[in-house]
Design a protein around this motif. Structure first.
Motif, short mmCIF file in Angstrom:
data_model
loop_
_atom_site.label_atom_id
_atom_site.label_comp_id
_atom_site.label_asym_id
_atom_site.label_seq_id
_atom_site.Cartn_x
_atom_site.Cartn_y
_atom_site.Cartn_z
N SER A 1 14.54 -5.04 15.93
CA SER A 1 15.64 -5.93 15.57
C SER A 1 16.66 -5.17 14.76
CB SER A 1 15.11 -7.10 14.72
OG SER A 1 14.18 -7.84 15.44
N TYR A 2 17.88 -5.66 14.75
CA TYR A 2 18.94 -5.05 13.97
C TYR A 2 19.59 -6.14 13.12
CZ TYR A 2 18.14 -1.20 17.12
OH TYR A 2 17.54 -0.20 17.83
N LEU A 3 19.17 -6.19 11.86
CA LEU A 3 19.60 -7.26 10.98
C LEU A 3 20.32 -6.69 9.77
CD1 LEU A 3 16.36 -9.43 10.97
CD2 LEU A 3 18.28 -9.55 12.54
N ASP A 4 21.65 -6.85 9.73
CA ASP A 4 22.45 -6.44 8.58
C ASP A 4 22.30 -4.96 8.24
OD1 ASP A 4 23.21 -9.06 8.36
OD2 ASP A 4 21.62 -9.56 6.94
N GLY A 5 21.86 -4.15 9.19
CA GLY A 5 21.74 -2.73 8.93
C GLY A 5 20.65 -2.35 7.95
N LYS A 6 19.76 -3.28 7.61
CA LYS A 6 18.70 -2.98 6.64
C LYS A 6 17.47 -2.44 7.34
CE LYS A 6 20.15 -6.76 3.60
NZ LYS A 6 19.73 -8.03 2.96
N THR A 7 16.71 -1.64 6.61
CA THR A 7 15.43 -1.15 7.12
C THR A 7 14.33 -1.74 6.27
OG1 THR A 7 16.48 0.91 7.81
CG2 THR A 7 14.08 0.90 7.72
N ASP A 8 13.78 -2.85 6.71
CA ASP A 8 12.73 -3.54 5.97
C ASP A 8 11.56 -3.78 6.90
OD1 ASP A 8 14.22 -3.89 3.56
OD2 ASP A 8 15.34 -5.48 4.56
N CYS A 9 10.40 -3.32 6.51
CA CYS A 9 9.23 -3.56 7.33
C CYS A 9 8.65 -4.93 7.04
CB CYS A 9 8.18 -2.48 7.08
SG CYS A 9 8.73 -0.85 7.65
N MET A 10 8.22 -5.59 8.10
CA MET A 10 7.73 -6.96 7.99
C MET A 10 6.25 -6.98 7.69
SD MET A 10 10.53 -8.50 8.55
CE MET A 10 9.86 -10.15 8.55
N GLU A 11 5.86 -7.93 6.88
CA GLU A 11 4.44 -8.19 6.64
C GLU A 11 4.31 -9.68 6.37
OE1 GLU A 11 0.85 -6.89 3.62
OE2 GLU A 11 2.33 -5.39 4.25
N TRP A 12 3.72 -10.41 7.31
CA TRP A 12 3.61 -11.85 7.15
C TRP A 12 2.28 -12.33 7.71
CZ3 TRP A 12 3.49 -12.55 12.31
CH2 TRP A 12 4.40 -11.85 13.12
N SER A 13 1.95 -13.58 7.45
CA SER A 13 0.64 -14.13 7.79
C SER A 13 0.73 -15.18 8.88
CB SER A 13 -0.02 -14.76 6.56
OG SER A 13 -0.25 -13.78 5.57
N ILE A 14 -0.23 -15.16 9.79
CA ILE A 14 -0.42 -16.23 10.77
C ILE A 14 -1.73 -16.92 10.44
CG2 ILE A 14 -0.82 -16.79 13.19
CD1 ILE A 14 0.91 -14.44 13.97
N LEU A 15 -1.68 -18.23 10.31
CA LEU A 15 -2.88 -19.00 9.99
C LEU A 15 -3.52 -19.55 11.26
CD1 LEU A 15 -4.75 -20.31 7.88
CD2 LEU A 15 -3.20 -22.29 7.88
N PHE A 16 -4.79 -19.24 11.46
CA PHE A 16 -5.58 -19.81 12.55
C PHE A 16 -6.37 -20.98 11.98
CE2 PHE A 16 -4.53 -15.73 14.12
CZ PHE A 16 -4.77 -15.68 15.48
N ILE A 17 -6.17 -22.16 12.58
CA ILE A 17 -6.84 -23.36 12.09
C ILE A 17 -7.34 -24.15 13.29
CG2 ILE A 17 -4.70 -24.75 12.02
CD1 ILE A 17 -5.74 -25.96 9.38
N GLY A 18 -8.41 -24.91 13.10
CA GLY A 18 -8.97 -25.69 14.19
C GLY A 18 -10.40 -26.07 13.89
N PRO A 19 -11.04 -26.80 14.79
CA PRO A 19 -12.40 -27.28 14.54
C PRO A 19 -13.43 -26.16 14.53
CG PRO A 19 -11.75 -27.76 16.79
CD PRO A 19 -10.53 -27.24 16.10
N VAL A 20 -14.58 -26.47 13.98
CA VAL A 20 -15.70 -25.53 13.98
C VAL A 20 -16.05 -25.13 15.41
CG1 VAL A 20 -18.16 -25.29 13.46
CG2 VAL A 20 -16.65 -26.45 11.84
N GLY A 21 -16.24 -23.83 15.63
CA GLY A 21 -16.66 -23.36 16.94
C GLY A 21 -15.54 -23.11 17.93
N ALA A 22 -14.29 -23.25 17.50
CA ALA A 22 -13.17 -23.07 18.43
C ALA A 22 -12.82 -21.60 18.65
CB ALA A 22 -11.93 -23.82 17.93
N GLY A 23 -13.37 -20.69 17.84
CA GLY A 23 -13.14 -19.26 18.07
C GLY A 23 -12.20 -18.59 17.09
N LYS A 24 -11.92 -19.21 15.97
CA LYS A 24 -10.98 -18.64 15.00
C LYS A 24 -11.48 -17.30 14.45
CE LYS A 24 -11.33 -22.26 12.33
NZ LYS A 24 -12.30 -23.06 13.15
N THR A 25 -12.72 -17.30 13.97
CA THR A 25 -13.29 -16.08 13.41
C THR A 25 -13.38 -14.98 14.46
OG1 THR A 25 -14.56 -17.30 11.75
CG2 THR A 25 -15.32 -15.08 12.28
N ARG A 26 -13.85 -15.33 15.66
CA ARG A 26 -14.00 -14.35 16.73
C ARG A 26 -12.65 -13.75 17.10
NH1 ARG A 26 -17.41 -11.05 17.61
NH2 ARG A 26 -15.54 -9.83 17.30
N ALA A 27 -11.61 -14.58 17.20
CA ALA A 27 -10.28 -14.09 17.57
C ALA A 27 -9.76 -13.09 16.55
CB ALA A 27 -9.31 -15.27 17.71
#
Length: 206
Positions: free
Chosen positions: A10-36
């Protein structure tokens, strides 16, 4: 140039910033969150699994009681933290804490469960009540497809089209995945990353 690793640059305002963000996996027991998370993480994923002693033991031997945590290194300094929330209601206080830190949400659904649509409703509602007006990307990962091959995935797409989550910042994609397969889980995360990138592009131009 703005760091974005394998997702593209991406080219945003000429800045060089590395991204670090979180994705939350949520769902019922046994749906595969931990395995994924273990499948995709570039580090040894941390988890807080203990042996199940309640009704959960009927579905799986171990269950998450706090959170799972992994990291996906995208290259060029970009990283995604993969966070898994416990599926049991008695640990739902963790959902508030983890969602507050997340930039996007993946709801995992076990396609073999008779309550699969109720599960989707439940976790969409759980996120909704904790969003507090925030809007962010969301995707749905559907697991255990092989155990219910005759059931169409259109039930989830129809549900989300008819009742779109108000917190979802874009159309919600639905992915059939095997949580043990890197390419399946990666495609799911890439879709969410692409939505985040588009949001940042437009935000930078306003």
């Amino acid at each position: 140039p703005h760091c974005w690793g394998d997702f593209g640059r991406s080219y945003l305002d000429g800045k060089t910033d590395c991204m670090e963000w979180s994705i939350l996996f949520i769902g019922p027991v046994g749906a595969g969150k931990t395995r994924a998370i273990h499948t995709l993480s570039d580090i040894a994923a941390a988890d807080t699994e203990v042996e199940a002693t309640d009704e959960t033991a009927l579905m799986k031997q171990f269950t998450t009681v706090s959170m799972d945590a992994g990291v996906l290194d995208l290259g060029s300094g970009d990283k995604v933290r993969l966070i898994g929330a416990p599926g049991q209601d008695r640990f739902d206080f963790m959902w508030d804490i983890l969602l507050e830190q997340a930039k996007a949400v993946v709801i995992m659904i076990d396609h073999s469960r008779t309550s699969r649509l109720d599960d989707l409703d439940k976790f969409v509602s759980a996120v909704q009540t904790r969003a507090f007006g925030r809007r962010f990307p969301m995707a749905v990962g559907v697991t255990h497809i092989d155990e219910a091959a005759t059931r169409s995935l259109d039930i989830y797409r129809d549900k989300l089209t008819q009742h779109p989550p108000s917190f979802a910042s874009a159309l919600v994609p639905v992915f059939p995945i095997d949580a043990r397969e890197v390419n399946d889980v990666r495609a799911l995360v890439i879709s969410v990353g692409a939505m985040l990138e588009m949001e940042m592009r437009f935000a930078a131009r306003t």
